[in-house]
Design a protein around this motif. Sequence first.
Motif, PDB file in Angstrom:
ATOM      1  N   ALA A 322       6.220  -7.049  18.339  1.00 15.35           N
ATOM      2  CA  ALA A 322       6.961  -6.199  19.163  1.00 15.35           C
ATOM      3  C   ALA A 322       6.765  -6.674  20.768  1.00 15.35           C
ATOM      4  O   ALA A 322       7.405  -6.813  21.290  1.00 15.35           O
ATOM      5  CB  ALA A 322       6.892  -4.787  19.012  1.00 15.35           C
ATOM      6  N   ASP A 327       9.151  -5.915  23.391  1.00 17.03           N
ATOM      7  CA  ASP A 327       9.232  -4.383  23.048  1.00 17.03           C
ATOM      8  C   ASP A 327       7.916  -3.713  23.437  1.00 17.03           C
ATOM      9  O   ASP A 327       6.962  -4.200  23.674  1.00 17.03           O
ATOM     10  CB  ASP A 327       9.785  -4.108  21.715  1.00 17.03           C
ATOM     11  CG  ASP A 327      11.039  -4.854  21.356  1.00 17.03           C
ATOM     12  OD1 ASP A 327      11.886  -5.113  22.276  1.00 17.03           O
ATOM     13  OD2 ASP A 327      11.324  -5.262  20.137  1.00 17.03           O
ATOM     14  N   ALA A 329       5.263  -1.622  22.397  1.00 12.76           N
ATOM     15  CA  ALA A 329       4.711  -1.359  21.014  1.00 12.76           C
ATOM     16  C   ALA A 329       3.272  -1.439  21.233  1.00 12.76           C
ATOM     17  O   ALA A 329       2.874  -1.668  20.475  1.00 12.76           O
ATOM     18  CB  ALA A 329       5.136  -2.430  20.051  1.00 12.76           C
ATOM     19  N   PRO A 349       9.387   3.850  16.923  1.00 18.69           N
ATOM     20  CA  PRO A 349       8.518   3.108  17.898  1.00 18.69           C
ATOM     21  C   PRO A 349       7.278   4.042  18.149  1.00 18.69           C
ATOM     22  O   PRO A 349       7.164   5.060  17.824  1.00 18.69           O
ATOM     23  CB  PRO A 349       9.317   3.234  19.360  1.00 18.69           C
ATOM     24  CG  PRO A 349      10.204   4.344  18.944  1.00 18.69           C
ATOM     25  CD  PRO A 349      10.379   4.585  17.716  1.00 18.69           C
TER      26      PRO A 349
END
Length: 373
Positions: A322, A327, A329, A349
């Motif tokens: 991720a 993203d 994470a 998440p």
Amino acid sequence: MSKLGNLGARLYHGEVGYDFIGKRKIWYAVSILITITAIVGLAVRGLNMGIEFEGGAVFNTPKTTVSVARAEESAEKASGHDAIVQKLGDDAMRIQIAGVDIDKSDQIKKALASDLDVKAEEINADLVGPSWGEQVANKAWQGLAIFMVLVVIYLAIAFEWRMALAALIALIHDITITVGVYALVGFEVTPGTVIGLLTILGYSLYDTVVVFDSLKEQSKDITKQTRFTYSEIANRSINGTLVRSINTTVVALLPVAGLLFIGGGALGAGMLNDISLSLFVGLAAGAYSSIFIATPLVADLKEREPQLKALKKRVLAKRASAAAKGDSAEAPEYADAEPRDGVSDDAAPAVVGPRAQPASRGRGKGRPSGKRR
């Protein structure tokens, strides 16, 4: 809601937290250092065993104006042995002399009456044989051994053997520290001390079981998700029960501190020190070991299992993937949501701080954008 209650709610829901598990090596090092200090003190100074264990005589005098130093000098001169003199709250005295028989006791009693300016019949003399003290010590060791065995069996059945082992290590940790403090301070070890020592084990075990119960509930079906490792869920269990543990310990320590510092110190009631010191040190050590020793040990033992070791690799791999995609994470400082039974949380998440508001389910699904006609 009070500030402490609000903090407890935020800790429980994972909105705030402290990484106890991540810093476990620091706690281990601190505990090892304290334990080594206690063992060294025990080896160098040894325990000051009371006459209940060594045998001797105890003389309780009525109210007198003679100082403790003079009474001690008089007792040692009359007996030829070291004497321990304690001033009681009503200006009476408690004089302990080891290695005294009945004939010698009568001579010491008359000498004390003359030096302290009191009547001999007003001095109460109690003789204790060494065989009785040996029986008390043996019974105490037997009670401690039986208690430890029952604790391990119960925790192994109610939880699992790893938690039982961690709890046992924490209890041994508490006993060692308490006994070491007695050796360093030089307080007498009496049957009251033994009672206090056995009592603190129950308090320590209570705090440990509270955390273990939370951990057992939150780690149920942990392998069906890839959001959190076992250590992170263990960390949440500690944070979720932290305020409860602090409240329980503080409430228990306050009356014990009153016995130790006011009753035993200011009022001179020396007999209160026998039980109050063991309770005070043991309660503090028990609260510490429940948070900083027992649960981190469980996390270390559990993550050696193949399933949880594989889970940790999957969680870290997912976060790395991720992060590579840009993203959010990051590894959470604590687990902020409990795994749900039979439901995979792979798509959820990992968040830190207040929980993000999820998007409404099915919003715009299968429908072109624009106003509804």
